[in-house]
Design a protein around this motif. Structure first.
Motif, short mmCIF file in Angstrom:
data_model
loop_
_atom_site.label_atom_id
_atom_site.label_comp_id
_atom_site.label_asym_id
_atom_site.label_seq_id
_atom_site.Cartn_x
_atom_site.Cartn_y
_atom_site.Cartn_z
N ASP A 2 1.09 -1.29 0.08
CA ASP A 2 0.05 0.00 -0.02
C ASP A 2 0.92 1.33 -0.15
N ARG A 3 0.49 2.18 -0.90
CA ARG A 3 1.45 3.54 -0.88
C ARG A 3 1.16 4.33 0.55
N LEU A 6 3.66 2.94 2.67
CA LEU A 6 5.09 3.49 2.33
C LEU A 6 5.51 4.78 2.79
N LEU A 7 4.39 5.63 2.52
CA LEU A 7 4.49 7.28 3.05
C LEU A 7 4.69 7.17 4.37
#
Length: 61
Positions: A2-3, A6-7
């Motif tokens: 999931d982005r 990662l953020l």
């Protein structure tokens, strides 16, 4: 992956980078306590968000 996760990981790394930034001997040396506080807050807040997301993922399955 999931982005969003990662953020959050990138934000935690940015917090560690703020803590380790060598500001002594520069014109920014007066901001050292502020950057330390921002770094600690970033690490704690984004780590808590990741823990919360992990627990919610475990509970929903």
């Amino acid at each position: 992956m999931d982005r969003f996760i990662l953020l959050m990981l990138a934000s935690i790394l940015a917090g560690f980078a703020l803590l380790k930034a060598p500001l002594t001997g520069t014109f920014l040396s007066g901001l050292q306590p502020v950057t330390d506080l921002i770094g600690i807050l970033a690490i704690v807040i984004f780590s808590l968000v990741l823990i919360f997301k992990g627990v919610m993922a475990l509970v929903s399955k």
